[in-house]
Design an enzyme around this catalytic site. Structure first.
Site, PDB file in Angstrom:
ATOM      1  N   LYS A 121      -1.376  32.860  -6.381  1.00 59.98           N
ATOM      2  CA  LYS A 121      -1.071  31.616  -5.670  1.00 59.98           C
ATOM      3  C   LYS A 121       0.091  30.880  -6.315  1.00 59.98           C
ATOM      4  O   LYS A 121       0.883  30.251  -5.621  1.00 59.98           O
ATOM      5  CB  LYS A 121      -2.297  30.686  -5.671  1.00 59.98           C
ATOM      6  N   LYS A 205      -4.053  40.851   2.528  1.00 60.63           N
ATOM      7  CA  LYS A 205      -5.301  40.450   3.185  1.00 60.63           C
ATOM      8  C   LYS A 205      -5.015  39.411   4.279  1.00 60.63           C
ATOM      9  O   LYS A 205      -4.025  38.681   4.215  1.00 60.63           O
ATOM     10  CB  LYS A 205      -6.320  39.936   2.159  1.00 60.63           C
ATOM     11  N   LYS A 208      -5.365  32.468   5.641  1.00 55.65           N
ATOM     12  CA  LYS A 208      -4.995  31.206   6.301  1.00 55.65           C
ATOM     13  C   LYS A 208      -3.551  30.852   6.024  1.00 55.65           C
ATOM     14  O   LYS A 208      -2.933  30.141   6.785  1.00 55.65           O
ATOM     15  CB  LYS A 208      -5.815  30.046   5.704  1.00 55.65           C
TER      16      LYS A 208
HETATM   17  P1  AMP Z   1     -11.392  30.911   1.693  1.00 51.90           P
HETATM   18  O1  AMP Z   1     -10.817  30.854   3.052  1.00 51.90           O
HETATM   19  O2  AMP Z   1     -10.408  31.392   0.691  1.00 51.90           O
HETATM   20  O3  AMP Z   1     -12.100  29.650   1.293  1.00 51.90           O
HETATM   21  O4  AMP Z   1     -12.498  32.044   1.741  1.00 51.90           O
HETATM   22  C1  AMP Z   1     -13.773  31.840   2.280  1.00 51.90           C
HETATM   23  C2  AMP Z   1     -14.576  33.121   2.263  1.00 51.90           C
HETATM   24  O5  AMP Z   1     -13.988  34.100   3.117  1.00 51.90           O
HETATM   25  C3  AMP Z   1     -14.683  33.770   0.881  1.00 51.90           C
HETATM   26  O6  AMP Z   1     -15.964  34.334   0.730  1.00 51.90           O
HETATM   27  C4  AMP Z   1     -13.644  34.856   0.938  1.00 51.90           C
HETATM   28  O7  AMP Z   1     -13.918  35.928   0.057  1.00 51.90           O
HETATM   29  C5  AMP Z   1     -13.740  35.297   2.388  1.00 51.90           C
HETATM   30  N1  AMP Z   1     -12.471  35.880   2.856  1.00 51.90           N
HETATM   31  C6  AMP Z   1     -11.261  35.252   2.899  1.00 51.90           C
HETATM   32  N2  AMP Z   1     -10.318  36.087   3.382  1.00 51.90           N
HETATM   33  C7  AMP Z   1     -10.944  37.263   3.659  1.00 51.90           C
HETATM   34  C8  AMP Z   1     -10.504  38.531   4.188  1.00 51.90           C
HETATM   35  N3  AMP Z   1      -9.240  38.733   4.550  1.00 51.90           N
HETATM   36  N4  AMP Z   1     -11.438  39.511   4.336  1.00 51.90           N
HETATM   37  C9  AMP Z   1     -12.734  39.306   3.996  1.00 51.90           C
HETATM   38  N5  AMP Z   1     -13.206  38.143   3.487  1.00 51.90           N
HETATM   39  C10 AMP Z   1     -12.334  37.135   3.317  1.00 51.90           C
END
Ligand code: AMP
Ligand code: TRP
Length: 343
Positions: A121, A205, A208
């Site tokens: 990041k 990956k 957002k």
């Molecule tokens: P975040 O949006 O970073 O707060 O992530 C929220 C949840 O979604 C966490 O458990 C992440 O590990 C999961 N997550 C985020 N991006 C992915 C992705 N591309 N594939 C699978 N899980 C994801």
């Protein structure tokens, strides 16, 4: 793991969180939310909207509360049920920040220096990042352990943060000679949905923060937009192979097959067997139909929840009270263990 004579033997509890820093996407749904819903019938579950984590990078104060409601709506629309699980915003429960400070004094700088997500990041700008972004995984450990969380359903990208949570729990138990106090939380990283990749580049990956909206399917996308994004998704001129090994070197193909498997609840091998020999002219429309069928109802429900923000606020306030009642006594015990003055 070293085998101490006494280990945590308290109740099991599931804890997880998502940041209110933008719209949720298919990766969040398949990597996290879908598993949360499956866990809530048989487990005690606490699901947190981690707004304190979100502010480690700039968040517009005019938008933060609405983003929090938006994530709550996504939880509810995905099937997280406030009658079974606790849903609340992190900043409303003071135990998170308090325990994070105590853990700052347990965790070592060397441990944080190894965290790859901070490096990713921050890139070349690490000197200009907030101290909070660097300390982010310590707050995450406090989130889980303020509830004595034993199981943490997350996507693959959180694996290293979970290892740090375990290290912090073990060091606390060891330093203060309370071997049974904190559990060592276990990650639940499950199935083909644990790592969904960008639709434009199978080596990144789905995220957002990707500048290209075509790289992801948002929980708010209409059926038409979903179908268009899948039609445009990167693939190749080949066909669906017979075996998983044959997808080596074809990351975009593996990703589309993985999404199909995660949405349909089949194994990747089953999906391959069903479509072997077909080109993407056939596979993509099938995947688009499946995605619309699974995500369409969630999108619709989300709209309905968002039209009733008072109802969301009521659920979040009740959740925060329930969360507070669990976490405050645990953090009070930590204060006693550490020996702080009290009357
Ligand atoms: P975040 O949006 O970073 O707060 O992530 C929220 C949840 O979604 C966490 O458990 C992440 O590990 C999961 N997550 C985020 N991006 C992915 C992705 N591309 N594939 C699978 N899980 C994801
Ligand atoms: N760091 C997680 C993410 O970005 C979110 C998070 C914060 C979390 N606290 C947590 C996940 C506690 C699981 C448990 O995805």
């Amino acid at each position: 793991m070293s085998h101490t004579a006494v280990e945590y033997s308290g109740p099991e509890r599931v804890f997880s969180g998502v940041q209110p820093s933008g719209d949720l996407h298919l990766g969040n749904y398949l990597g996290a939310l879908k598993n949360w819903v499956e866990l809530q019938d048989a487990h005690d579950c606490v699901y947190c909207i981690v707004d304190l984590h979100a502010v480690t990078v700039w968040q517009d104060p005019k938008k933060l509360a609405d983003q929090t409601r938006n994530i709550a709506a996504a939880f509810l629309a995905s099937g997280v049920d406030p009658a079974k699980s606790i849903i609340y915003p992190q900043s409303r429960v003071k135990a998170h920040t308090e325990l994070a400070w105590y853990f700052n004094c347990v965790a070592r700088v060397g441990w944080l220096n190894r965290m790859t997500q901070f490096k990713d990041k921050a890139g070349k700008n690490s000197e200009k990042m907030s101290v909070g972004l660097y300390d982010y995984p310590v707050l995450q450990a406090a989130d889980i352990l303020a509830f004595k969380g034993t199981h943490v359903p997350v996507g693959e990208d959180q694996k290293q943060h979970l290892e740090l949570s375990r290290d912090i729990a073990a060091k606390f138990n060891n330093d203060f000679d309370v071997p049974a106090f904190f559990p060592l939380p276990e990650p639940l990283i499950q199935g083909p949905g644990a790592r969904i990749m960008s639709l434009r580049d199978g080596s990144n990956k789905m995220s957002k923060s990707d500048p290209s909206d075509n790289s992801r399917i948002n929980l708010t996308d209409s059926a038409d937009v979903i179908a268009k994004k899948i039609r445009k998704a990167k693939s190749d001129a080949g066909v669906i192979p017979e075996s998983i090994e044959e997808m080596d070197g074809r990351p975009e193909v593996a990703n589309l097959v993985g999404i199909y498997a995660a949405l349909s609840g089949q194994s990747q091998q089953d999906v391959l067997s069903e479509y072997v020999g077909q080109g993407f002219g056939v596979f993509k429309p099938a995947l688009a139909d499946l995605t619309v069928a699974k995500m369409g109802p969630i999108t619709e429900l989300m709209k309905r929840y968002l039209a009733a923000p008072d109802e969301i606020d009521r659920i979040l306030a009740a959740g925060a009270d329930a969360a507070d009642q669990i976490a405050t006594p645990i953090v009070d015990d930590v204060r006693d263990i550490m020996g702080f003055w009290k009357v």
